[in-house]
Design a protein around this motif. Structure first.
Motif, PDB file in Angstrom:
ATOM      1  N   GLY A  49       4.368   1.998   3.548  1.00 33.67           N
ATOM      2  CA  GLY A  49       5.821   2.086   3.514  1.00 33.67           C
ATOM      3  C   GLY A  49       6.473   2.266   4.870  1.00 33.67           C
ATOM      4  O   GLY A  49       6.307   1.465   5.767  1.00 33.67           O
ATOM      5  N   HIS A  50       7.208   3.353   5.017  1.00 35.79           N
ATOM      6  CA  HIS A  50       7.952   3.612   6.256  1.00 35.79           C
ATOM      7  C   HIS A  50       7.235   4.627   7.150  1.00 35.79           C
ATOM      8  O   HIS A  50       7.874   5.326   7.939  1.00 35.79           O
ATOM      9  CB  HIS A  50       9.348   4.124   5.915  1.00 35.79           C
ATOM     10  CG  HIS A  50      10.154   3.153   5.098  1.00 35.79           C
ATOM     11  ND1 HIS A  50      10.694   2.003   5.634  1.00 35.79           N
ATOM     12  CD2 HIS A  50      10.477   3.143   3.781  1.00 35.79           C
ATOM     13  CE1 HIS A  50      11.339   1.339   4.694  1.00 35.79           C
ATOM     14  NE2 HIS A  50      11.224   1.998   3.555  1.00 35.79           N
ATOM     15  N   THR A  51       5.915   4.694   7.034  1.00 31.60           N
ATOM     16  CA  THR A  51       5.138   5.672   7.794  1.00 31.60           C
ATOM     17  C   THR A  51       5.369   5.553   9.296  1.00 31.60           C
ATOM     18  O   THR A  51       5.595   6.555   9.990  1.00 31.60           O
ATOM     19  CB  THR A  51       3.631   5.521   7.490  1.00 31.60           C
ATOM     20  OG1 THR A  51       3.404   5.767   6.104  1.00 31.60           O
ATOM     21  CG2 THR A  51       2.817   6.496   8.318  1.00 31.60           C
ATOM     22  N   THR A  52       5.313   4.325   9.816  1.00 33.63           N
ATOM     23  CA  THR A  52       5.482   4.130  11.261  1.00 33.63           C
ATOM     24  C   THR A  52       6.849   4.617  11.727  1.00 33.63           C
ATOM     25  O   THR A  52       6.973   5.277  12.769  1.00 33.63           O
ATOM     26  CB  THR A  52       5.283   2.654  11.631  1.00 33.63           C
ATOM     27  OG1 THR A  52       3.967   2.236  11.212  1.00 33.63           O
ATOM     28  CG2 THR A  52       5.410   2.451  13.133  1.00 33.63           C
TER      29      THR A  52
ATOM     30  N   VAL B 186       0.840  -1.207   0.000  1.00 37.93           N
ATOM     31  CA  VAL B 186       0.000   0.000   0.000  1.00 37.93           C
ATOM     32  C   VAL B 186       0.873   1.254   0.000  1.00 37.93           C
ATOM     33  O   VAL B 186       0.439   2.327   0.424  1.00 37.93           O
ATOM     34  CB  VAL B 186      -0.956   0.014   1.214  1.00 37.93           C
ATOM     35  CG1 VAL B 186      -1.989  -1.087   1.091  1.00 37.93           C
ATOM     36  CG2 VAL B 186      -0.190  -0.113   2.534  1.00 37.93           C
ATOM     37  N   ALA B 187       2.103   1.131  -0.513  1.00 37.87           N
ATOM     38  CA  ALA B 187       3.095   2.210  -0.396  1.00 37.87           C
ATOM     39  C   ALA B 187       2.703   3.484  -1.127  1.00 37.87           C
ATOM     40  O   ALA B 187       3.093   4.579  -0.728  1.00 37.87           O
ATOM     41  CB  ALA B 187       4.453   1.722  -0.891  1.00 37.87           C
TER      42      ALA B 187
ATOM     43  N   THR C   8      -2.309   6.083  13.674  1.00 40.68           N
ATOM     44  CA  THR C   8      -2.802   6.871  12.535  1.00 40.68           C
ATOM     45  C   THR C   8      -2.297   6.325  11.200  1.00 40.68           C
ATOM     46  O   THR C   8      -2.949   6.504  10.171  1.00 40.68           O
ATOM     47  CB  THR C   8      -2.377   8.344  12.658  1.00 40.68           C
ATOM     48  OG1 THR C   8      -0.946   8.437  12.644  1.00 40.68           O
ATOM     49  CG2 THR C   8      -2.903   8.959  13.939  1.00 40.68           C
ATOM     50  N   GLY C   9      -1.154   5.652  11.195  1.00 39.37           N
ATOM     51  CA  GLY C   9      -0.609   5.145   9.937  1.00 39.37           C
ATOM     52  C   GLY C   9      -1.538   4.165   9.255  1.00 39.37           C
ATOM     53  O   GLY C   9      -1.822   4.278   8.044  1.00 39.37           O
ATOM     54  N   GLU C  10      -2.049   3.193  10.000  1.00 35.92           N
ATOM     55  CA  GLU C  10      -2.967   2.199   9.438  1.00 35.92           C
ATOM     56  C   GLU C  10      -4.304   2.829   9.052  1.00 35.92           C
ATOM     57  O   GLU C  10      -4.948   2.405   8.084  1.00 35.92           O
ATOM     58  CB  GLU C  10      -3.190   1.068  10.437  1.00 35.92           C
ATOM     59  CG  GLU C  10      -2.057   0.059  10.527  1.00 35.92           C
ATOM     60  CD  GLU C  10      -0.791   0.606  11.154  1.00 35.92           C
ATOM     61  OE1 GLU C  10       0.294   0.061  10.889  1.00 35.92           O
ATOM     62  OE2 GLU C  10      -0.885   1.599  11.913  1.00 35.92           O
TER      63      GLU C  10
END
Length: 250
Positions: free
Chosen positions: A44-47, A13-14, A72-74
């Motif tokens: 991606g690398h949101t977390t 889902v990047a 919030t990332g998910e």
């Protein structure tokens, strides 16, 4: 009609292109006459980016506030995917972990799932909707948002599959199954058609990145077969299941 739980990781889902791609896979499953629940990770690398921002502002953050931030990332992933499905002509709805009935301990950043009450999911499925659930998160007894730690989205998918008594639980990754070794490092590695819970658990505990050990333990406890598949290549994956029971049955 089968009830399917599909899980897609961060690389799947990047960006918008990849979200459109997984939505085409989800649409295919739904068009096959199935009820579909989809668990998504953060993009991606949101977390990691959120964590870096938090530490920049507070080198010693409280677990509660970290979890408030990291969940919030998910939520971004599930809402974007639901919007994409709507544009494709499907009815879809996104649910946070707490909306999906996932109750956890209050061990912030490393919470454990205590129970799943899937009434809200079942209600949306009965309406004919595709249900997107935020992985990696839940809510504790006091209403605080919590995160499940490493492998949390896989664990979410298996927990939902158990609670919903799903027919299929598919974990989509950036590899097309479970191999005898890391295929990116060992060109002689071969893909397995199936593997027992015990063998998969041993691989996970020795560093294999395909499935987290908590996910495998939960699947074994509830006897939930998992198919590990590629979200990029349309090929059969690897089944993780109770092979001993199969052998006795045959």
């Amino acid at each position: 009609m089968a009830l399917m739980v599909l899980k897609f990781g961060g690389t799947s889902v990047a960006d918008s292109q990849r979200i459109r791609h997984i939505c085409s896979l989800i649409a295919r499953a739904y068009d096959g006459g199935n009820q579909v629940v989809v668990v998504l990770s953060a993009q991606g690398h949101t977390t990691d980016r959120l964590m870096d921002q938090a530490l920049e502002l507070n080198p010693n953050p409280s677990g509660r506030e970290l979890d408030m931030l990291l969940t919030t990332g998910e939520q971004i992933s599930i809402s974007l995917a639901a919007l994409c499905m709507e544009h494709m002509g499907y009815e879809a709805v996104s649910l946070t972990g707490w909306q999906a009935g996932i109750r956890t301990t209050d061990d912030y950043t490393q919470a454990q799932i205590q129970s799943v009450s899937p009434a809200a999911i079942k209600k949306e499925l009965a309406r004919g909707r595709i249900v997107f659930v935020a992985g990696f998160q839940g809510v504790d007894a006091w209403g605080n948002l919590t995160t499940l730690g490493r492998g949390g989205s896989d664990t979410t998918a298996v927990a939902l599959a158990a609670a919903l008594r799903a027919d299929v639980c598919q974990i989509y990754t950036d590899v097309d199954g479970v191999y005898t070794a890391d295929p990116r490092k060992d060109p002689t590695a071969t893909k397995l058609e199936e593997i027992s819970y015990e063998a998969m658990l041993d691989m996970a505990q020795h560093g294999a990145q395909v499935l987290h050990d908590r996910c495998v333990i939960l699947a074994r406890r509830h006897n939930i077969p998992i198919e590990v598949r590629s979200s990029f290549h349309d090929v059969p994956g690897t089944w993780v299941r109770n092979l001993v029971a199969q052998e006795h049955a045959s």
